[in-house]
Motif scaffolding. Structure first.
Motif, mmCIF file in Angstrom:
data_model
loop_
_atom_site.group_PDB
_atom_site.id
_atom_site.type_symbol
_atom_site.label_atom_id
_atom_site.label_comp_id
_atom_site.label_asym_id
_atom_site.label_seq_id
_atom_site.Cartn_x
_atom_site.Cartn_y
_atom_site.Cartn_z
ATOM 1 N N ILE A 234 0.833 -1.206 0.000
ATOM 2 C CA ILE A 234 0.000 0.000 0.000
ATOM 3 C C ILE A 234 0.863 1.250 0.000
ATOM 4 O O ILE A 234 0.552 2.232 -0.688
ATOM 5 N N ARG A 235 1.968 1.220 0.742
ATOM 6 C CA ARG A 235 2.862 2.393 0.733
ATOM 7 C C ARG A 235 3.430 2.619 -0.668
ATOM 8 O O ARG A 235 3.541 3.752 -1.126
ATOM 9 N N ASN A 236 3.797 1.563 -1.341
ATOM 10 C CA ASN A 236 4.308 1.692 -2.715
ATOM 11 C C ASN A 236 3.226 2.210 -3.650
ATOM 12 O O ASN A 236 3.496 2.997 -4.565
ATOM 13 N N LEU A 237 1.998 1.772 -3.408
ATOM 14 C CA LEU A 237 0.871 2.191 -4.237
ATOM 15 C C LEU A 237 0.614 3.693 -4.111
ATOM 16 O O LEU A 237 0.278 4.363 -5.094
ATOM 17 N N THR A 238 0.801 4.235 -2.914
ATOM 18 C CA THR A 238 0.546 5.665 -2.704
ATOM 19 C C THR A 238 1.518 6.546 -3.468
ATOM 20 O O THR A 238 1.268 7.730 -3.689
ATOM 21 N N LYS A 239 2.659 5.966 -3.868
ATOM 22 C CA LYS A 239 3.672 6.733 -4.602
ATOM 23 C C LYS A 239 3.438 6.723 -6.107
ATOM 24 O O LYS A 239 4.148 7.405 -6.852
ATOM 25 N N ASP A 240 2.458 5.928 -6.549
ATOM 26 C CA ASP A 240 2.184 5.805 -7.986
ATOM 27 C C ASP A 240 0.716 6.097 -8.237
ATOM 28 O O ASP A 240 -0.139 5.208 -8.173
ATOM 29 N N LEU A 241 0.383 7.362 -8.504
ATOM 30 C CA LEU A 241 -1.004 7.783 -8.668
ATOM 31 C C LEU A 241 -1.675 7.073 -9.842
ATOM 32 O O LEU A 241 -2.871 6.761 -9.797
ATOM 33 N N GLU A 242 -0.903 6.790 -10.865
ATOM 34 C CA GLU A 242 -1.474 6.122 -12.036
ATOM 35 C C GLU A 242 -2.014 4.742 -11.670
ATOM 36 O O GLU A 242 -3.103 4.356 -12.080
ATOM 37 N N LYS A 243 -1.249 3.994 -10.870
ATOM 38 C CA LYS A 243 -1.716 2.681 -10.421
ATOM 39 C C LYS A 243 -2.857 2.818 -9.419
ATOM 40 O O LYS A 243 -3.795 2.017 -9.402
ATOM 41 N N LEU A 244 -2.766 3.830 -8.573
ATOM 42 C CA LEU A 244 -3.772 4.047 -7.540
ATOM 43 C C LEU A 244 -5.148 4.316 -8.148
ATOM 44 O O LEU A 244 -6.180 3.982 -7.557
ATOM 45 N N LEU A 245 -5.169 4.900 -9.335
ATOM 46 C CA LEU A 245 -6.440 5.246 -9.976
ATOM 47 C C LEU A 245 -7.027 4.089 -10.785
ATOM 48 O O LEU A 245 -8.061 4.246 -11.423
ATOM 49 N N LYS A 246 -6.360 2.955 -10.754
ATOM 50 C CA LYS A 246 -6.927 1.767 -11.395
ATOM 51 C C LYS A 246 -7.675 0.956 -10.346
ATOM 52 O O LYS A 246 -7.312 0.936 -9.178
ATOM 53 N N GLU A 247 -8.713 0.252 -10.777
ATOM 54 C CA GLU A 247 -9.504 -0.534 -9.837
ATOM 55 C C GLU A 247 -8.698 -1.701 -9.296
ATOM 56 O O GLU A 247 -7.837 -2.259 -9.970
ATOM 57 N N ASP A 248 -8.997 -2.067 -8.047
ATOM 58 C CA ASP A 248 -8.293 -3.170 -7.406
ATOM 59 C C ASP A 248 -9.198 -3.717 -6.305
ATOM 60 O O ASP A 248 -9.858 -2.953 -5.598
ATOM 61 N N THR A 249 -9.264 -5.016 -6.163
ATOM 62 C CA THR A 249 -10.103 -5.615 -5.126
ATOM 63 C C THR A 249 -9.286 -6.422 -4.130
ATOM 64 O O THR A 249 -9.851 -7.117 -3.286
ATOM 65 N N THR A 250 -7.957 -6.332 -4.213
ATOM 66 C CA THR A 250 -7.112 -7.130 -3.312
ATOM 67 C C THR A 250 -6.255 -6.261 -2.400
ATOM 68 O O THR A 250 -6.509 -6.169 -1.196
#
Length: 451
Positions: A234-250
């Motif tokens: 999750i910390r890595n995800l917060t650094k990549d807005l492009e990935k963060l704006l994609k849907e994810d259910t896990t």
């Protein structure tokens, strides 16, 4: 330490013991989740309902009376807390044990024993402390509150035993608790009624909602520190807005809806201990995904724009109904040019409602002739703003079959739909019904049309 039997022990020692337990409890990782604001160029043109500058305490004199829609409990039961764990490594659980008692109220005999001069003066002081300057009451109404059926006392039966002078004083203190709680509920309800009756139009920028306010643009999530892999992801995800704006259910359950005024929209998750502001529950998630899929299907044929905003209790747009406050979960705008429809949508479980007489269903605009309930259409007529229409819908998590189970001569499913109750289990039908009804309800149906 597997078992601890405490028979008689000093309170400070017990507190030290519990503090030691707390120090061994789970520690949490706090992570900020950024969001992206969308369609900000439209915000000043998207209307919402807002409070006026009128102040209740200055505009209206309120006389205290018995309100049949107020019902409350005063809990005076002794409480025993049990701290236990079944296994060594299991967290200590706290449970409260309460004795079984009957609900009791003040009788006339007891009320007559009380010092009403003392109660009267304390209530005058309480009114001043609370700032309820426009509230008017006399001793008789204070007595009537105690004798009414608007409350229940949870207490041991001997609470009303009177043997000594101190017992009278104790009963007066309990009477004050009952009266003060009623007075608070009565005043706040009427203050909220005043706000609902005096709403005005504002724009989205004026809403003090989490995530779109200047100082609160982001989620805060709380995760067990022992879940190191999840925390790192999750910390890595917060650094990549492009990935963060994609849907994810896990990793970090969320949805992306282009019409939302901010993205992403987080969902509640068992792996994440806390999300602030709260993530979507299952029924809310089904609504957003259903709306998204429907609009995507007709993307090239839409003749209007659709925008969506998550509403929140107490900070968002709310209405005081007869029994309770109503803060619909979502505000949706259907807009074309200067014309717009503001739709308040509340996905919820209807299993324990009172059928079509439920006040949130009545609020949609279909009320009995003798009802005093307020409706969204009455608010619309009162505000009378050109090119703006107000609507309200309930999206039921409960299926129609479950809703009418055990009822004789229940309303038909069509009757529920007619009264703006749609069923989320009808995955393909409810979005179609929603937009079909909204388009048919417009003053000029051609303004909003699906080609």
């Amino acid at each position: 330490l597997e078992t601890l039997n405490v028979y008689g022990i000093k309170a400070d020692y017990l507190n030290k013991f519990l503090d030691a337990i707390r120090r061994e409890e789970v520690e949490f990782e706090i992570i900020e989740i950024p969001i992206k604001l969308q369609h900000q160029d439209k915000w000043s043109n998207l209307y919402t309902l807002s409070r006026t500058d009128k102040k209740f305490e200055e505009e209206k004199t309120l006389r205290l009376e018995i309100d049949k829609h107020i019902y409350y409990t005063v809990d005076l039961l002794p409480k025993v807390s049990i701290y236990q764990a079944e296994e060594k490594r299991e967290a200590i659980k706290r449970e409260e044990v309460k004795p079984e008692v009957e609900n009791i109220r003040f009788s006339e005999n007891v009320v007559d024993l009380l010092d009403w001069q003392r109660i009267w003066l304390e209530m005058i002081d309480f009114r001043s402390q609370r700032g309820y300057w426009n509230l008017v009451f006399d001793r008789e109404i204070l007595k009537n509150i105690l004798l009414s059926d608007r409350y229940i006392l949870l207490s041991l039966p001997e609470i009303f035993d009177v043997k000594y002078e101190e017992d009278i004083k104790r009963l007066e203190n309990i009477a004050l608790l009952v009266i003060k709680k009623y007075l608070d509920l009565f005043y706040r309800k009427n203050a909220k009624h005043f706000e609902t009756e005096n709403l005005c139009y504002g724009d989205v920028k004026q809403l003090p909602l989490p995530l779109i306010s200047e100082n609160e643009q982001g989620y805060i999530v709380q995760i067990d520190k022992r879940e190191k892999q999840l925390v790192e992801k999750i910390r890595n995800l917060t650094k990549d807005l492009e990935k963060l704006l994609k849907e994810d259910t896990t990793t970090l359950p969320r949805v992306y809806f282009d019409g939302s005024l901010y993205v992403p929209i987080l969902l509640q998750s068992k792996e994440i201990d806390k999300i602030s502001p709260a993530g979507l529950v299952e029924s809310e998630q089904k609504f957003v995904l259903g709306l998204k899929d429907y609009l995507k299907t007709f993307k090239d044929k839409l003749k209007f724009e659709v925008y969506l905003l998550r509403n929140y209790p107490f900070s968002g747009v709310g209405f005081q109904l007869q029994w309770a406050g109503f803060y619909p979960d979502f505000i949706m705008w259907i807009k074309k040019g200067e014309k717009q429809t503001i739709v308040f949508i509340d996905p919820k479980d209807l299993e324990h409602t009172k059928g079509l007489d439920d006040e949130k269903i009545v609020f949609a605009g279909f009320k009995p002739e003798d009802s005093e309930a307020i409706t969204i259409k009455e608010i619309e007529r009162k505000l009378n703003k050109e090119n703006v229409i107000l609507e309200s819908f309930i999206l039921s998590k409960t299926s129609y079959e479950k809703l009418i189970e055990g009822k004789t001569s229940p309303p038909s499913k069509e009757e529920y739909i007619k009264r703006h109750v749609l069923f989320l289990e009808d995955k393909d039908d409810w979005p179609k019904e929603l937009f079909s009804m909204l388009l048919d309800l417009q003053t000029s149906p051609s303004t909003y049309e699906l080609a």
